[in-house]
Scaffold this motif. Structure first.
Motif, mmCIF file in Angstrom:
data_model
loop_
_atom_site.group_PDB
_atom_site.id
_atom_site.type_symbol
_atom_site.label_atom_id
_atom_site.label_comp_id
_atom_site.label_asym_id
_atom_site.label_seq_id
_atom_site.Cartn_x
_atom_site.Cartn_y
_atom_site.Cartn_z
ATOM 1 N N LEU A 1 0.759 -1.076 0.066
ATOM 2 C CA LEU A 1 0.025 -0.017 0.123
ATOM 3 C C LEU A 1 0.794 1.344 -0.052
ATOM 4 O O LEU A 1 1.995 1.109 0.491
ATOM 5 N N VAL A 2 0.488 2.205 -0.647
ATOM 6 C CA VAL A 2 1.179 3.527 -0.518
ATOM 7 C C VAL A 2 0.082 4.653 0.125
ATOM 8 O O VAL A 2 -0.785 4.877 -0.543
ATOM 9 N N ALA A 3 0.618 5.267 1.129
ATOM 10 C CA ALA A 3 -0.453 6.223 1.769
ATOM 11 C C ALA A 3 0.081 7.528 1.469
ATOM 12 O O ALA A 3 1.349 7.912 1.124
ATOM 13 N N ARG A 4 -0.737 8.567 1.376
ATOM 14 C CA ARG A 4 -0.231 10.019 0.735
ATOM 15 C C ARG A 4 -0.361 11.149 1.883
ATOM 16 O O ARG A 4 -1.659 10.990 2.407
ATOM 17 N N ARG A 5 0.397 11.737 1.973
ATOM 18 C CA ARG A 5 0.058 13.078 2.898
ATOM 19 C C ARG A 5 0.721 14.222 2.175
ATOM 20 O O ARG A 5 2.073 14.280 2.286
ATOM 21 N N GLY A 6 0.009 15.009 1.482
ATOM 22 C CA GLY A 6 0.430 16.093 0.612
ATOM 23 C C GLY A 6 1.224 15.401 -0.290
ATOM 24 O O GLY A 6 1.107 14.764 -1.129
ATOM 25 N N ASP A 7 2.619 16.084 -0.462
ATOM 26 C CA ASP A 7 3.552 15.818 -1.562
ATOM 27 C C ASP A 7 4.384 14.357 -1.169
ATOM 28 O O ASP A 7 5.584 14.023 -1.790
ATOM 29 N N GLN A 8 4.228 13.640 0.152
ATOM 30 C CA GLN A 8 4.870 12.701 0.471
ATOM 31 C C GLN A 8 4.143 11.360 0.419
ATOM 32 O O GLN A 8 2.867 11.333 0.580
ATOM 33 N N ALA A 9 4.995 10.278 0.154
ATOM 34 C CA ALA A 9 4.375 8.987 0.023
ATOM 35 C C ALA A 9 4.951 8.063 1.116
ATOM 36 O O ALA A 9 6.177 8.029 1.373
ATOM 37 N N PHE A 10 4.173 7.240 1.416
ATOM 38 C CA PHE A 10 4.623 6.162 2.480
ATOM 39 C C PHE A 10 4.328 4.699 2.116
ATOM 40 O O PHE A 10 3.276 4.572 1.839
ATOM 41 N N GLY A 11 5.263 3.919 2.102
ATOM 42 C CA GLY A 11 4.893 2.523 1.463
ATOM 43 C C GLY A 11 5.003 1.424 2.586
ATOM 44 O O GLY A 11 6.062 1.520 3.342
ATOM 45 N N TYR A 12 4.179 0.643 2.466
ATOM 46 C CA TYR A 12 4.238 -0.460 3.727
ATOM 47 C C TYR A 12 3.715 -1.949 2.676
ATOM 48 O O TYR A 12 3.041 -1.671 1.616
ATOM 49 N N PHE A 13 4.334 -2.957 3.147
ATOM 50 C CA PHE A 13 3.433 -4.227 2.783
ATOM 51 C C PHE A 13 2.003 -4.222 3.158
ATOM 52 O O PHE A 13 1.758 -3.781 4.535
ATOM 53 N N ASN A 14 1.406 -4.537 2.487
ATOM 54 C CA ASN A 14 -0.188 -4.588 2.806
ATOM 55 C C ASN A 14 -0.519 -5.850 3.539
ATOM 56 O O ASN A 14 -1.207 -6.874 3.042
ATOM 57 N N ALA A 15 -0.156 -5.909 4.929
ATOM 58 C CA ALA A 15 -0.252 -7.137 5.644
ATOM 59 C C ALA A 15 -0.405 -6.832 7.164
ATOM 60 O O ALA A 15 0.853 -6.253 7.512
ATOM 61 N N CYS A 16 -1.138 -7.089 7.729
ATOM 62 C CA CYS A 16 -1.303 -6.604 9.188
ATOM 63 C C CYS A 16 -0.559 -7.453 10.069
ATOM 64 O O CYS A 16 -0.412 -8.787 9.921
ATOM 65 N N PRO A 17 0.142 -6.902 10.831
ATOM 66 C CA PRO A 17 1.205 -7.882 11.881
ATOM 67 C C PRO A 17 0.769 -8.651 12.704
ATOM 68 O O PRO A 17 1.144 -9.224 13.384
ATOM 69 N N HIS A 18 -1.044 -8.353 12.950
ATOM 70 C CA HIS A 18 -1.954 -9.230 13.826
ATOM 71 C C HIS A 18 -1.777 -10.886 13.231
ATOM 72 O O HIS A 18 -1.038 -11.535 13.831
ATOM 73 N N VAL A 19 -2.342 -10.888 12.083
ATOM 74 C CA VAL A 19 -2.477 -12.234 11.527
ATOM 75 C C VAL A 19 -2.070 -12.221 10.221
ATOM 76 O O VAL A 19 -2.242 -13.319 9.435
ATOM 77 N N GLY A 20 -1.491 -11.187 9.578
ATOM 78 C CA GLY A 20 -0.909 -11.094 8.049
ATOM 79 C C GLY A 20 -1.938 -10.774 7.070
ATOM 80 O O GLY A 20 -1.589 -11.016 5.678
ATOM 81 N N VAL A 21 -3.085 -10.592 7.137
ATOM 82 C CA VAL A 21 -4.134 -10.383 6.237
ATOM 83 C C VAL A 21 -4.069 -8.980 5.549
ATOM 84 O O VAL A 21 -3.569 -7.964 6.163
ATOM 85 N N PRO A 22 -4.535 -8.807 4.473
ATOM 86 C CA PRO A 22 -4.491 -7.284 3.967
ATOM 87 C C PRO A 22 -5.238 -6.435 4.925
ATOM 88 O O PRO A 22 -6.199 -6.883 5.354
ATOM 89 N N LEU A 23 -4.830 -5.233 4.692
ATOM 90 C CA LEU A 23 -5.500 -4.179 5.530
ATOM 91 C C LEU A 23 -7.062 -3.780 5.235
ATOM 92 O O LEU A 23 -7.894 -3.685 5.962
#
Ligand code: FES
Length: 115
Positions: free
Chosen positions: A36-58
Motif C-alpha cells: 500500500l502507498v499512503a499519501r500525505r501532501g507531497d509525501q508517500a509512505f509505502g508498506y507491505f499490505n499485511a497486518c502484523p496481527h495475522v498477516g491479512v491485507p488491511l
C-alpha cells in the motif's frame, strides 16, 4: 535482494487522493506481493499490505485503508490503527508492532517509485 527493483514505478502520486492510500500489487514472477502507498501532501509512505496481527491485507480490496477520522491506517479485520508516517500500531491487537515498510520516494515526474 529487494522485493521490488529500485526505480520500479508503483503509481502516480496524483492517483492517491491526499490523506488516502492505495493498494498496489508487485513483485517478481508468480510471487505477487501486496503493498500500500499512503499519501500525505507531497509525501508517500509505502508498506507491505499485511497486518502484523495475522498477516491479512488491511483493506477489503477497495483501497479503503484509512480510519473514519482519516488520521490512521486501519486494519479492516480487527480495527488496529497504524501511524501513516512510520507504520507503528497505536491501538488494537498488534499494538506496539509495525507495518513492514517499503521504501519509496516521489520522483521529479510525480511518480511513486521503489527506492
Ligand atoms: S488482522 Fe489486523 S488487527 Fe487483526
Amino acid at each position: 535482494m529487494p522485493v521490488l527493483d529500485p526505480g520500479t514505478v508503483l503509481c502516480a502520486l496524483s492517483d492517491i487522493p491526499d490523506g488516502q492510500a492505495k493498494g498496489i500489487e508487485g513483485g517478481q514472477g508468480e510471487r505477487k506481493v501486496k503493498f500500500l502507498v499512503a499519501r500525505r501532501g507531497d509525501q508517500a509512505f509505502g508498506y507491505f499490505n499485511a497486518c502484523p496481527h495475522v498477516g491479512v491485507p488491511l483493506d477489503w480490496g477497495d483501497d479503503r485503508f484509512m480510519s473514519l477520522d482519516g488520521q490512521h491506517l486501519q486494519c479492516g479485520t480487527h480495527g488496529a490503527l497504524f501511524r501513516v508516517e512510520d507504520g507503528f500500531c497505536v491501538s488494537g491487537p498488534c499494538q506496539g508492532r509495525r507495518l513492514r515498510p517499503l521504501a519509496v520516494s516521489v520522483d521529479a515526474d510525480g511518480q511513486v517509485v521503489a527506492d
